[in-house]
Design an enzyme around this catalytic site. Structure first.
Site, PDB file in Angstrom:
ATOM      1  N   LYS A  55     -19.659  29.724 -24.957  1.00  5.31           N
ATOM      2  CA  LYS A  55     -21.083  29.579 -24.623  1.00  5.31           C
ATOM      3  C   LYS A  55     -21.282  29.509 -23.115  1.00  5.31           C
ATOM      4  CE  LYS A  55     -25.142  26.752 -25.795  1.00  5.31           C
ATOM      5  NZ  LYS A  55     -25.654  25.641 -26.623  1.00  5.31           N
TER       6      LYS A  55
ATOM      7  N   SER B 253     -29.983  26.758 -28.563  1.00  2.16           N
ATOM      8  CA  SER B 253     -29.494  27.487 -27.415  1.00  2.16           C
ATOM      9  C   SER B 253     -28.205  28.243 -27.678  1.00  2.16           C
ATOM     10  CB  SER B 253     -29.292  26.516 -26.247  1.00  2.16           C
ATOM     11  OG  SER B 253     -28.303  25.552 -26.536  1.00  2.16           O
TER      12      SER B 253
ATOM     13  N   SER C 204     -29.465  22.844 -31.164  1.00  3.53           N
ATOM     14  CA  SER C 204     -28.925  24.084 -30.610  1.00  3.53           C
ATOM     15  C   SER C 204     -27.725  24.638 -31.350  1.00  3.53           C
ATOM     16  CB  SER C 204     -28.562  23.882 -29.133  1.00  3.53           C
ATOM     17  OG  SER C 204     -29.726  23.737 -28.355  1.00  3.53           O
TER      18      SER C 204
END
Length: 472
Positions: free
Chosen positions: A76, A151, A175
């Site tokens: 990520k 996210s 997220s």
């Protein structure tokens, strides 16, 4: 079966037992990325293919070393990966290259993962729509006109399209859970402290966000937890080391699940979301569990007040230096400015009162878990929405008064810091995925994954319903 359709546990077994090679897996991965990433924009900062193939061949030459030996992995883009750009989705850091791995990435590397690049995020991870000025928008694999969530949206879309078999993510306000629901995969938010935060002065006080795994099965989540959940003596709040081997029961006789629904109407829901979640939860009844509807146990507005105060404080603590300089402030998105400005006005007494509300909720929730083994909520309040939107302005006619109010359903779990998994639970009439949150008392991470694996074996949503990339 295409090798990339296999779950990580099975793919890694093929590698260790010589049925395939690290080089073959990497070649297939790069071919898949070339074929589908253009439609979803999930993987960013892709590393050079010749370098990746050389690293895969070197892994073959070394032989099996580590739990993730030879597995292609994309980190990520909020996480430092040495030698690779880390933008956080912000133009302020478009050219920043990480000098060292974060502790979590170092664990992944030590266990043999081969890093292909990064997965896309919203700017600074704020909001559940993975769009930013550096890389653009990540699109939903089931409808490229829709969002993949966030996210950890890039991670979820990469998993759904089989560009990766495992992915890391992080979760402050859903997220890991929201994009998992939007992409028909699993997202696991561990109990707070099970995956230690990176070293930083805020870690004694800021306990809202955590790293966690995403995968296409709970068994794979447990595999990645065995790598991620390593104590870090440089930070406080380490959980005890545990064995992440699953032992999922065939039936769930005697297990009690409490369904919180829309929190007595407090959480606006798009049409069909609740019904889809209830249909998913009915699977538990079919394998022996008892499902009961639970009345709202705590005032939703009190949870929201506590959450927003503590979130303002946390975001301002991280981003205030960028706000203090007019040149960098001008490049922050409005949501970040709003969070920071609210955080900078807070008094110590306001923060303390918000923390006291949080403590009251945790205590009450602990009591609920004396009655129920697990509790359930929808993973999202809307179906995947148009990718051209910033965020949903209304749900079922109700105006959303902040950029993240439409995600309020994840707040009870985030505020309590208890373990939670987003389970795929089917699709709308338009073919859009949805998920349901199942959560447990603090310390019951492994029990939750075992029950989730039993559910998975009864449903197999990611395996039975892979996406077919299209332009909508």
């Amino acid at each position: 079966m295409d090798i990339l359709d296999k779950d990580a546990v099975d793919l890694l077994a093929d590698l260790r037992e010589g049925r395939t090679t690290c080089a073959a897996v990497m070649a297939a991965t790069l071919e898949r990325i070339e074929a589908v990433n253009g439609a979803v924009n999930a993987i960013v900062a892709l590393r050079d293919s010749d370098t990746l193939m050389a690293e895969a061949r070197a892994a073959d030459a070394r032989g099996a070393q580590g739990a993730l030996w030879g597995l292609p992995f994309a980190v990520k883009d909020l996480e430092p990966l040495a030698g690779v750009v880390q933008t956080d989705g912000s133009p302020l850091f478009a050219d920043r290259v990480a000098e060292v791995d974060s502790p979590m990435v170092a664990h992944l590397r030590a266990e043999g993962a081969i890093f292909v690049g990064k997965t896309n995020v919203p700017e600074f991870g704020l909001g559940s729509h993975s769009i930013n000025p550096v890389y653009g928008v990540t699109r939903n694999p089931y409808d490229s006109n829709r969002t993949a969530g966030g996210s950890s949206g890039g991670a979820a879309a990469a998993l759904a399209t089989r560009m990766v078999a495992l992915a890391d993510g992080s979760d402050m306000m859903g997220s890991l859970r929201n994009p998992a629901a939007f992409c028909n995969v699993y997202g696991f938010r561990p109990g707070w402290g099970v995956v230690p935060r990176a070293p930083g002065g805020e870690t004694f006080l800021q306990q809202l966000s955590t790293n966690g795994p995403m995968a296409r099965s709970p068994r794979d989540l447990a595999l990645l937890m065995s790598v991620m959940a390593r104590p870090n003596l440089a930070v406080p709040h380490n959980a005890a080391v545990q064995d992440w081997t699953l032992n999922a029961p065939e039936k769930l006789d005697g297990v009690r699940i409490g369904w919180l629904g829309d929190w007595g109407g407090a959480y606006s829901m798009e049409e069909g979301v609740l019904a889809q979640c209830e249909q998913g939860l009915s699977v538990f009844e079919g394998i022996g569990a008892e499902l009961e509807t639970v009345a709202p146990p705590f005032a939703a507005e009190d949870l929201w007040h506590s959450w927003t105060v503590l979130r303002h404080w946390a975001v301002a603590s991280d981003l205030a230096p960028l706000y203090s300089d007019p040149a960098t402030r001008a490049q922050l998105k409005p949501a970040a400015v709003w969070e920071i400005e609210n955080g900078l006005t807070l008094t110590g007494q306001q923060i303390a009162k918000a923390a006291a509300l949080r403590s009251r909720w945790f205590t009450l929730l602990a009591g609920l878990f004396d009655t129920y083994d697990f509790l359930a909520l929808p993973s999202a309040q809307v179906w995947p929405f148009p990718a051209k939107w910033d965020w949903p302005q209304k749900i079922a006619g109700a105006q959303m008064d902040t950029y993240h109010r439409w995600m309020e359903v994840v707040v009870p779990v985030s505020l309590a810091g208890v373990p939670c998994i987003s389970l795929p639970c089917g699709f709308s009439d338009q073919g859009l995925p949805m998920g349901v949150q199942l959560f447990a008392r603090k310390g019951a991470d492994l029990s939750l994954l075992n029950v989730a694996q039993t559910y998975h074996e009864a449903t197999l949503w990611p395996q039975k319903s892979p996406p077919h990339i299209h332009d909508g």
